[in-house]
Scaffold this motif. Sequence first.
Motif, PDB file in Angstrom:
ATOM      1  N   LEU A   1     -63.373  34.598  55.682  1.00 34.70           N
ATOM      2  CA  LEU A   1     -62.265  35.507  55.959  1.00 34.70           C
ATOM      3  C   LEU A   1     -62.315  36.751  55.087  1.00 34.70           C
ATOM      4  O   LEU A   1     -62.040  37.856  55.551  1.00 34.70           O
ATOM      5  N   VAL A   2     -62.686  36.579  53.822  1.00 37.07           N
ATOM      6  CA  VAL A   2     -62.774  37.728  52.913  1.00 37.07           C
ATOM      7  C   VAL A   2     -63.925  38.635  53.316  1.00 37.07           C
ATOM      8  O   VAL A   2     -63.786  39.853  53.338  1.00 37.07           O
ATOM      9  N   ARG A   3     -65.062  38.058  53.665  1.00 35.89           N
ATOM     10  CA  ARG A   3     -66.220  38.858  54.080  1.00 35.89           C
ATOM     11  C   ARG A   3     -65.964  39.595  55.386  1.00 35.89           C
ATOM     12  O   ARG A   3     -66.504  40.667  55.597  1.00 35.89           O
ATOM     13  N   LYS A   4     -65.175  39.005  56.256  1.00 36.09           N
ATOM     14  CA  LYS A   4     -64.923  39.617  57.561  1.00 36.09           C
ATOM     15  C   LYS A   4     -64.212  40.955  57.408  1.00 36.09           C
ATOM     16  O   LYS A   4     -64.425  41.857  58.200  1.00 36.09           O
ATOM     17  N   GLY A   5     -63.401  41.113  56.395  1.00 36.57           N
ATOM     18  CA  GLY A   5     -62.671  42.343  56.176  1.00 36.57           C
ATOM     19  C   GLY A   5     -63.496  43.453  55.575  1.00 36.57           C
ATOM     20  O   GLY A   5     -63.094  44.604  55.566  1.00 36.57           O
ATOM     21  N   GLN A   6     -64.675  43.137  55.053  1.00 38.43           N
ATOM     22  CA  GLN A   6     -65.508  44.140  54.400  1.00 38.43           C
ATOM     23  C   GLN A   6     -66.722  44.442  55.251  1.00 38.43           C
ATOM     24  O   GLN A   6     -67.389  43.540  55.733  1.00 38.43           O
ATOM     25  N   PRO A   7     -67.023  45.716  55.441  1.00 38.98           N
ATOM     26  CA  PRO A   7     -68.232  46.047  56.207  1.00 38.98           C
ATOM     27  C   PRO A   7     -69.478  45.708  55.397  1.00 38.98           C
ATOM     28  O   PRO A   7     -69.470  45.786  54.172  1.00 38.98           O
ATOM     29  N   SER A   8     -70.518  45.335  56.094  1.00 32.45           N
ATOM     30  CA  SER A   8     -71.769  45.039  55.399  1.00 32.45           C
ATOM     31  C   SER A   8     -72.411  46.338  54.943  1.00 32.45           C
ATOM     32  O   SER A   8     -72.138  47.412  55.474  1.00 32.45           O
TER      33      SER A   8
END
Length: 80
Positions: free
Chosen positions: A38-45
């Motif tokens: 969930l945390v990674r989903k909010g941040q662009p790669s």
Amino acid sequence: MMFDWSSAGWGWMFFGGIFMLIFWCAIIGLIIWGIVQLVRKGQPSSSATKTHYMETLKERYAKGEISKEEFDQMKKDLLS
């Protein structure tokens, strides 16, 4: 001779404890994995961000806002 039922359960109790420990570790691991996703989903790669910046850089060069030298330098900075 009669079977002694009082000593038959100790082995199963030991294995039951191990399986319970594995079960709870798996549950906790899934919860942690879900939170991380969930945390990674909010941040662009970083690759998506670089692609976005390269597109913006190409548009600026095409519009004539920056020179060839500036374009090459900014491209080099972005890709390094």
